[in-house]
Design an enzyme around this catalytic site. Structure first.
Site, PDB file in Angstrom:
ATOM      1  CG  ASP A 147       1.343  -4.529   3.645  1.00 24.64           C
ATOM      2  OD1 ASP A 147       1.179  -5.330   2.534  1.00 24.64           O
ATOM      3  OD2 ASP A 147       0.854  -4.482   4.963  1.00 24.64           O
ATOM      4  CG  HIS A 148       3.007  -5.366  -3.675  1.00 24.32           C
ATOM      5  ND1 HIS A 148       1.973  -4.619  -4.244  1.00 24.32           N
ATOM      6  CD2 HIS A 148       3.717  -5.540  -4.856  1.00 24.32           C
ATOM      7  CE1 HIS A 148       2.038  -4.482  -5.676  1.00 24.32           C
ATOM      8  NE2 HIS A 148       3.098  -4.962  -5.875  1.00 24.32           N
ATOM      9  NE  ARG A 149       0.057  -7.469   3.803  1.00 24.33           N
ATOM     10  CZ  ARG A 149      -0.061  -7.847   5.446  1.00 24.33           C
ATOM     11  NH1 ARG A 149      -0.382  -8.861   5.855  1.00 24.33           N
ATOM     12  NH2 ARG A 149       0.362  -6.661   6.086  1.00 24.33           N
TER      13      ARG A 149
END
Ligand code: CAO
Length: 444
Positions: free
Chosen positions: A416-418
């Site tokens: 999850d790039h967040r």
């Protein structure tokens, strides 16, 4: 007569030969600044060319069917200033009227000017009085595929009803949306039968699913989705559309690990030890080293977990399930192997209880027993990463002086790039490869 000025086609995103499909004014009409003069229709969208200033149309230079590009002359307009305009409008309202040219702070869609018989008897007929507010011209909206294909009047109609045209597919030629399409959509929504943007990808404004009569093309058979497929499908869909996924690939040299695994297998015949349990141990070590992977997003907080429960994707005849192996940090390879065998058997016999699929920190999806070189697994929310494992293969690897045959295991980490940066993901997979390449690192 005041000065005659040109109204030309503005920047329309480089489109050429765009046909004129409608004249919105006629000679003698008074127009406000930004009022539509003609409608253009490309294969992607319709748009109005706005009057660049307020005035009276003295000449129309286009007719329906003409094809234009940026800069084409649309009309000659006798510019009128705000005072003149107010004088035109004043008798109508019988009170001080707002000037036709919108003040700088006015909204993009100006209020329509009401025209009475008295006003229309003046030489300057305020044509906008009988028309709906023009659709604001936006060159940016011209080229993207997403621009709905509908006439200005249908756009106005949809806007009045609060319908987002991007959610409709048109029934007219070329997919053009008609007024009836809008009405039918509203009826469906009221009846609860249409997917609105909220229920159609969380506000993604997706196109409706294509309705195809497959039987027209050949024999077909209907097979209802299993309950597991329906549930896992809904979860996968939500996770796919709501998590910004990136997948980091790497390879681990498991030559030594495999030799050790084979030795273990010879020593302990009661339980089958597959590469997966080594991966579980390596993942636990990597989660300890990089705690942001053992986490979940909760609003503006990251919930960091101090336990190590690993979800294992299990392929069953009815679909995918993800039972969870608990406290993997405190279990040995044999214990994990027995638990893995038991839990995957229970999954395939449909005996898993909901509690056995809860509490996971991180998931592993292994297709190594089947094949393939890499894939992009979907994160099992609310986890923030998942490791995909493909089939190991012996490859020639340069060891500094020669190519040597090494057994290489492909790893695919979706994250999850967040929560996780690319550099952290690269470090995580590099560390996994290091640990699998030299199991002594598990002791460090
Ligand atoms: N490379 C090469 N061989 C591998 C391997 C790998 N990465 N992983 C497993 N193998 C071998 C095993 O050693 C075993 O070989 P032997 O029979 O010769 O001993 C064989 O492949 C079969 O292994 P397995 O699949 O039975 O066991 P596992 O522990 O590797 O996996 C389980 C267990 C439950 C994860 C697996 O059976 C399964 O269901 N996998 C599918 C998961 C899935 O569908 N994922 C996709 C989800 S979509 O994202």
């Amino acid at each position: 007569m005041a000065e005659l000025k040109e109204a030309r086609v503005p920047d329309i995103g480089g489109s050429k030969d765009v046909p004129v499909i409608e004249l919105l004014v006629k000679v003698g009409d008074a127009v406000k600044k930004d009022q539509g003069l003609v409608t253009l229709e490309s294969d992607k969208a319709t748009m109005e060319v706005p009057a660049p200033f307020a005035g009276i149309v003295r000449e129309l230079k286009l007719k329906v069917g003409d094809e234009v590009a940026e800069g084409a002359l649309v009309a000659m307009i006798e510019a009128i200033d705000a005072t003149t305009t107010a004088a035109v409008a004043a008798p109508v309202a019988e009170k001080p009227a707002a000037p036709i040219s919108a003040p700088a702070t006015a909204p993009a869609v100006p209020a329509p000017v009401v025209v009475s018989a008295a006003a229309s008897a003046t030489p300057a007929n305020v044509s906008s009085g009988t028309r709906s507010p023009p659709v604001a011209f936006a060159a940016d909206g011209l080229m993207p595929d997403k621009v709905p294909y509908a006439s200005p009047s249908v756009r106005v109609f949809a806007r009045e009803l609060g319908v987002d045209l991007a959610q409709l597919s048109g029934s007219e030629r070329g997919g053009r949306i008609s007024k009836e399409d809008v009405q039918n959509f509203v009826k469906k929504v009221i009846a609860g039968g249409a997917a609105t943007s909220a229920g159609n990808g969380g506000g993604l404004n997706l196109l409706p699913w294509p309705q195809v009569d497959f039987a027209k093309f050949g024999a077909i058979e209907l097979q209802p989705l299993s309950r597991i497929k329906k549930i896992s499908g809904a979860n996968l869909h939500r996770n796919w559309v709501s998590i910004p996924h990136v997948t980091q690939f790497n390879e681990a040299d498991i030559t030594e690990m495999e030799a050790f695994r084979k030795k273990l297998g010879e020593e302990q015949k009661d339980v089958k030890v597959t590469p997966l349990v080594f991966l579980i141990k390596a993942v636990v070590a990597a989660l300890k080293k990089y705690p942001q992977f053992n986490a979940s997003l909760d609003g503006d907080n990251l919930v960091l977990k101090k336990y190590f429960h690993i979800g294992i994707a299990v392929d069953t005849p009815d679909g995918l399930v993800v039972p969870v192996l608990r406290d993997c940090e405190s279990k040995g390879l044999f214990e994990l192997s027995s638990e893995l065998a038991a839990i995957s058997a229970r999954a395939r016999e449909k005996k898993l209880g909901p509690a056995e699929m809860q509490g996971g920190c991180f998931s592993i999806s292994s297709l190594g027993g089947i094949g393939g070189t890499a894939f992009t697994p979907i994160i099992n929310a609310p986890e923030v990463a998942i490791l995909g494992v493909s089939k190991s293969l012996t490859k020639p690897v340069w060891n500094g002086s020669e190519f040597a045959p090494r057994l290489m295991l492909p790893l695919s980490l979706s994250y999850d790039h967040r929560v996780i940066d690319g550099a952290a993901a690269a470090r995580f997979t590099a560390y996994l490869a290091q640990v699998l390449g030299d199991l002594r690192r598990l002791l460090v």
